[in-house]
Design a protein around this motif. Structure first.
Motif, short mmCIF file in Angstrom:
data_model
loop_
_atom_site.label_atom_id
_atom_site.label_comp_id
_atom_site.label_asym_id
_atom_site.label_seq_id
_atom_site.Cartn_x
_atom_site.Cartn_y
_atom_site.Cartn_z
N LYS A 187 0.83 -1.21 0.00
CA LYS A 187 0.00 0.00 0.00
C LYS A 187 0.86 1.26 0.00
O LYS A 187 0.50 2.27 -0.63
CB LYS A 187 -0.94 0.00 1.21
CG LYS A 187 -2.11 -0.97 1.09
CD LYS A 187 -3.05 -0.84 2.28
CE LYS A 187 -4.32 -1.67 2.08
NZ LYS A 187 -5.29 -1.53 3.21
N HIS A 202 -7.47 5.46 0.05
CA HIS A 202 -8.05 4.14 0.27
C HIS A 202 -8.39 3.98 1.76
O HIS A 202 -7.67 4.48 2.62
CB HIS A 202 -7.07 3.04 -0.16
CG HIS A 202 -7.65 1.67 -0.17
ND1 HIS A 202 -7.39 0.74 0.81
CD2 HIS A 202 -8.47 1.05 -1.05
CE1 HIS A 202 -8.02 -0.40 0.54
NE2 HIS A 202 -8.69 -0.23 -0.58
N HIS A 203 -9.51 3.27 2.01
CA HIS A 203 -10.05 3.15 3.37
C HIS A 203 -10.63 1.75 3.49
O HIS A 203 -11.47 1.36 2.68
CB HIS A 203 -11.13 4.23 3.53
CG HIS A 203 -11.76 4.30 4.87
ND1 HIS A 203 -12.88 5.07 5.12
CD2 HIS A 203 -11.48 3.71 6.04
CE1 HIS A 203 -13.24 4.95 6.38
NE2 HIS A 203 -12.40 4.12 6.96
N GLU A 204 -10.15 0.95 4.47
CA GLU A 204 -10.52 -0.46 4.50
C GLU A 204 -10.72 -0.94 5.94
O GLU A 204 -9.97 -0.55 6.84
CB GLU A 204 -9.41 -1.28 3.82
CG GLU A 204 -9.73 -2.74 3.61
CD GLU A 204 -8.70 -3.45 2.75
OE1 GLU A 204 -8.90 -4.63 2.43
OE2 GLU A 204 -7.67 -2.81 2.38
N ASN A 205 -11.71 -1.81 6.13
CA ASN A 205 -12.07 -2.33 7.46
C ASN A 205 -11.62 -3.79 7.59
O ASN A 205 -11.94 -4.62 6.73
CB ASN A 205 -13.59 -2.23 7.65
CG ASN A 205 -14.04 -2.63 9.04
OD1 ASN A 205 -13.24 -2.99 9.90
ND2 ASN A 205 -15.33 -2.56 9.27
N PHE A 206 -10.90 -4.10 8.68
CA PHE A 206 -10.41 -5.45 8.94
C PHE A 206 -10.99 -6.02 10.25
O PHE A 206 -10.32 -6.78 10.94
CB PHE A 206 -8.88 -5.46 9.01
CG PHE A 206 -8.19 -5.19 7.71
CD1 PHE A 206 -7.97 -6.20 6.79
CD2 PHE A 206 -7.79 -3.90 7.39
CE1 PHE A 206 -7.34 -5.94 5.58
CE2 PHE A 206 -7.15 -3.63 6.18
CZ PHE A 206 -6.93 -4.66 5.27
N HIS A 225 -3.15 2.50 10.64
CA HIS A 225 -3.82 1.25 11.02
C HIS A 225 -4.28 1.44 12.46
O HIS A 225 -3.46 1.62 13.35
CB HIS A 225 -2.78 0.13 10.87
CG HIS A 225 -3.10 -1.18 11.51
ND1 HIS A 225 -3.10 -2.37 10.80
CD2 HIS A 225 -3.35 -1.53 12.80
CE1 HIS A 225 -3.35 -3.38 11.62
NE2 HIS A 225 -3.51 -2.90 12.83
N SER A 236 -13.92 5.64 12.19
CA SER A 236 -12.91 5.89 11.15
C SER A 236 -13.18 7.19 10.40
O SER A 236 -12.25 7.79 9.85
CB SER A 236 -12.87 4.72 10.17
OG SER A 236 -14.10 4.59 9.48
N HIS A 286 -9.40 -0.20 11.09
CA HIS A 286 -9.36 0.43 9.78
C HIS A 286 -7.95 0.80 9.33
O HIS A 286 -7.12 1.23 10.14
CB HIS A 286 -10.22 1.71 9.77
CG HIS A 286 -11.67 1.44 9.56
ND1 HIS A 286 -12.54 1.23 10.62
CD2 HIS A 286 -12.42 1.34 8.44
CE1 HIS A 286 -13.75 1.03 10.14
NE2 HIS A 286 -13.71 1.09 8.83
N HIS A 287 -7.72 0.64 8.04
CA HIS A 287 -6.57 1.22 7.36
C HIS A 287 -7.05 2.47 6.63
O HIS A 287 -8.07 2.43 5.93
CB HIS A 287 -6.02 0.26 6.29
CG HIS A 287 -5.11 -0.78 6.82
ND1 HIS A 287 -4.37 -1.61 5.99
CD2 HIS A 287 -4.80 -1.16 8.09
CE1 HIS A 287 -3.66 -2.45 6.73
NE2 HIS A 287 -3.91 -2.19 8.00
N GLN A 301 -13.94 -1.85 15.52
CA GLN A 301 -13.47 -2.21 14.18
C GLN A 301 -11.98 -1.93 14.08
O GLN A 301 -11.36 -1.42 15.03
CB GLN A 301 -14.24 -1.41 13.12
CG GLN A 301 -15.75 -1.58 13.17
CD GLN A 301 -16.49 -0.65 12.21
OE1 GLN A 301 -15.96 0.34 11.73
NE2 GLN A 301 -17.74 -0.99 11.94
#
Length: 435
Positions: free
Chosen positions: A201, A356-360, A310, A340, A413-414, A411
């Motif tokens: 990334k 970019h925005h992502e949930n793990f 992160h 987030s 998030h990145h 949650q």
């Protein structure tokens, strides 16, 4: 309720009743007597903890001190029992009439609060009071998220024992959410995959410079140096982490590329980094400090440089950012979580362009499952290293956190952003992160 019905009294505190069996030292029992899981109040001090700090804090105090037992589950992984009671421990505040009734039936001596277990961290208000007793300057040094107080909070949680962390975290010595490439991937595979994903990334290339904020035991620093050929600097407020990381860097022969420094991130003088990673630090800095934090990151990046944040988050941006009483006192002192969206806003307000925005979320539940498993497998060694009370704190907090992620209470998030200048970001039309 009679004076000989302690279990019935405590069971009444749980909203909707207690779905496990509850027994007490007076011989009373309540709750679901057929449940394979149970709680047992072993003595008067356990009762005092529960009555004087009703809710998760009182239950945790009694459990950690050995005055409340859990049955049907291992102390290193109380997940099965917690899954039944987790959302029922927010005890309602009793009315004056209720208090009078409790005192009459249980006796006034049971409302004398015992000293908290030694694993409990000094609460926020006590820091301020203790500082004022010395002088105003001391109080200011201990203000929330001052460098002195942040160092104390990090020391409380991370300077437990490197050997203990080796047992719980495994060979990766990585204390952040893993990213599982498949459902059946091992924890070690998932941690390596997480670091590699972040490197992709950030679009790291040989010869570039990386700054890793809150680097822990240096996992990201070593991975980036070893596999991507970057010159990586990590900083941590834990001296134990820095010492361990330095030794591991030497052991792997990465001295020419990797460095871990015992330092507050605010004291890093270098700038012009190609990339900055922040993996699990934002939770500790305080929401009100987000502008300064992301401003610091912006100022340390080269033009077109990338940042990856992160961070554990809440599932909304509306509620109080502070953690619950148990987490604040026993796990992450002064920790704060927010949605987030608040992080994205803070990043954008400092002039960085979010790409970019992502949930793990579910990945963290699986990570915690792995850590609990490690703790159970190495229980005797962990207890020998840090003591039974601290080991129980870890089992309790990791199992409870796993439930929080599973139930979307929290949650992970990145947020990936670039230092875009005059519209130039060097970001591709579409990202694929090499996968």
């Amino acid at each position: 309720m009679t004076q000989q019905n302690i279990a019935g009294t405590i069971s009444g505190f749980f909203e909707g009743g207690l779905p496990v069996r509850l027994t007490a030292f007076d011989g009373s029992e309540a709750g679901d007597l057929d449940s394979p899981y149970g709680l047992e109040v072993l003595n008067q001090r356990g009762l005092q903890y529960i009555l004087t700090a009703p809710g998760d804090l009182g239950l945790a105090r009694a459990y950690v001190s050995g005055d409340l037992a859990m049955h049907g589950t291992h102390e290193g992984d109380p997940y099965p029992l917690l899954s039944l009671i987790l959302d029922k421990t927010d005890f309602a505040r009793p009315s004056i009439a209720d208090i009078v009734g409790l005192v009459r039936n249980l006796g006034i001596s049971n409302f004398n609060p015992p000293k908290p277990p030694p694993q409990e961290h000094l609460p926020a208000w006590r820091h301020t009071i203790e500082g004022l007793r010395t002088n105003v300057g001391s109080a200011l040094r201990w203000a929330r998220h001052s460098q002195e107080r942040d160092a104390d909070a990090i020391h409380h949680h991370y300077d437990v024992s490197n050997a203990f962390y080796e047992h719980v975290l495994g060979p990766s010595m990585t204390y952040t959410c893993a990213v599982f490439p498949t459902e059946d991937a091992t924890l070690e595979e998932a941690q390596a995959n997480k670091y590699d994903l972040i490197c992709r990334k950030l679009d790291l290339k040989p010869g570039q410079r990386l700054l890793d904020l809150g680097c822990g035991w240096g996992g990201m620093v070593r991975h980036a140096a070893k596999h991507y050929g970057v010159k990586a600097l990590g900083v941590t407020l834990s001296r134990e982490q820095a010492n361990w990381a330095g030794e591991e860097i030497k052991r792997q022969g990465l001295d020419d590329l990797a460095e871990v420094r015992f330092s507050d991130y605010r004291d890093v003088p270098e700038s012009e980094f190609d990339a900055i990673s922040s993996i699990g630090l934002t939770e500790h800095i305080g929401v009100k400090n987000y502008p300064a934090y992301f401003g610091f990151i912006r100022d340390r990046l080269k033009p077109q440089g990338r940042m990856l944040n992160h961070c554990i988050t809440r599932n909304d941006n509306l509620h109080n950012a502070k953690a619950g009483a148990f987490i604040d006192r026993y796990v992450f002192p002064d920790g704060e979580l927010i949605g987030s969206g608040t992080i994205v806003t803070a990043v954008e307000n400092q002039g960085l362009e979010v790409q970019h925005h992502e949930n793990f979320r579910l990945h963290y539940a699986k990570t915690l499952t792995g850590w609990n498993k490690n703790l159970v497998e190495h229980w005797d060694e962990c207890v020998a290293e840090v003591g039974i009370g601290t080991a129980k704190v870890w089992g309790l907090y990791m199992a409870g956190s796993r439930l929080g992620f599973e139930r979307n209470m929290i949650q992970l998030h990145h947020v990936l952003a670039t230092k875009t200048l005059k519209g130039v970001s060097d970001y591709p039309l579409r990202h694929d992160f090499g996968v």
